[in-house]
Design an enzyme around this catalytic site. Sequence first.
Site, PDB file in Angstrom:
ATOM      1  N   SER A 112       5.689  65.943 -10.615  1.00 27.48           N
ATOM      2  CA  SER A 112       6.269  66.150  -9.285  1.00 27.48           C
ATOM      3  C   SER A 112       6.583  64.783  -8.653  1.00 27.48           C
ATOM      4  O   SER A 112       7.331  63.998  -9.217  1.00 27.48           O
ATOM      5  CB  SER A 112       5.317  67.004  -8.447  1.00 27.48           C
ATOM      6  OG  SER A 112       5.947  67.543  -7.326  1.00 27.48           O
ATOM      7  N   ASP A 253       9.960  77.087 -11.832  1.00 33.13           N
ATOM      8  CA  ASP A 253       9.537  75.836 -11.194  1.00 33.13           C
ATOM      9  C   ASP A 253      10.240  75.623  -9.857  1.00 33.13           C
ATOM     10  O   ASP A 253      11.375  76.060  -9.655  1.00 33.13           O
ATOM     11  CB  ASP A 253       9.890  74.668 -12.122  1.00 33.13           C
ATOM     12  CG  ASP A 253       8.968  73.481 -11.971  1.00 33.13           C
ATOM     13  OD1 ASP A 253       8.648  73.132 -10.818  1.00 33.13           O
ATOM     14  OD2 ASP A 253       8.583  72.903 -12.996  1.00 33.13           O
ATOM     15  N   HIS A 280       5.394  75.518 -11.299  1.00 37.05           N
ATOM     16  CA  HIS A 280       5.336  74.071 -11.061  1.00 37.05           C
ATOM     17  C   HIS A 280       4.151  73.378 -11.736  1.00 37.05           C
ATOM     18  O   HIS A 280       4.184  72.173 -11.917  1.00 37.05           O
ATOM     19  CB  HIS A 280       5.282  73.828  -9.550  1.00 37.05           C
ATOM     20  CG  HIS A 280       5.622  72.430  -9.123  1.00 37.05           C
ATOM     21  ND1 HIS A 280       6.783  71.793  -9.494  1.00 37.05           N
ATOM     22  CD2 HIS A 280       4.937  71.543  -8.348  1.00 37.05           C
ATOM     23  CE1 HIS A 280       6.812  70.582  -8.952  1.00 37.05           C
ATOM     24  NE2 HIS A 280       5.697  70.400  -8.276  1.00 37.05           N
TER      25      HIS A 280
END
Length: 301
Positions: A112, A253, A280
């Site tokens: 991320s 995601d 995610h």
Amino acid sequence: MIESTGRIPFQVGDETFKTWYRVVGDLTSGIRPLVVLHGGPGIPNPYMYPLEALSTSHNIPVIFYDQIGVGNSSHLREKPSSFWTVDLFMDELDNLIHHFGISDNFSLIGHSWGGMLGSNYAAARRPPGLKALILSSSPASVDLWMECMNELLEAFPGGMRETVKRCERDGLLESEEYEEAMALFNKKHLCKLDPWPQQLLDSLALMAEDMTVTDHMCGREAFVCNATLKNWSVVDIVDQIACPTLVTNGIDDEVQWAGIRDFVEKIPKVKWVRFDKSSHVVMFEEQKRYLAEVGSFLTTV
């Protein structure tokens, strides 16, 4: 299993702060170590700990660390928004790599925000010792991330969409209706497991204790960024990433194809793997396959 923890001095101007680290595996083995960049900004390391399995499955030493302002590292609640820059975190990463004496041979994995940081570091600073880069569920720009998030929101019922947009517009982020709406979104696009893994819950709880970095860099809204990262992008420099790169994301995601396309199409040496049962946090949702893909990539490049 060899494990150690400690704190590294990190000099910023006339001030010295501390970066907390945890090493799993033997850094003297001669095997290229993996440095882990956690997400957020502001989410400490526990949710990244599934990667410690690489130290036994592939004999890869793994270095975790809490970025400054987060977790066990120095907390700086009084610092203004101007303090919290991508360059600050790249300097901290340089400092950590120098401390461990691995500047000539190391790998990076970022999840991320961690992948945003890692891609910026690889493209802008081009460290010659960086031999492999993994970008997990990371966008090439904040605009593209927000584009993905808002497109996903459109798939939810109209009442839920309007609640989210109204609460973010009016600053009602702690209201019950906003929390309920975000819970629905997060169960589809953040983590699909029920219940959520304890390590993920631990990281989120630690994040909630000090939201300084989050507030200054990305804010608490999920579908708009009005903080210091709002104009962040590596789209124009991503082709400068010289090392072999693995890009991953999940089918559900937060970071969809639009977010990763520039990585996949512009990085010269790139491999893309999509996980068809994940959102995610692929490291939990398809842990066995994820660790196998990461381990294989790191040991064959």
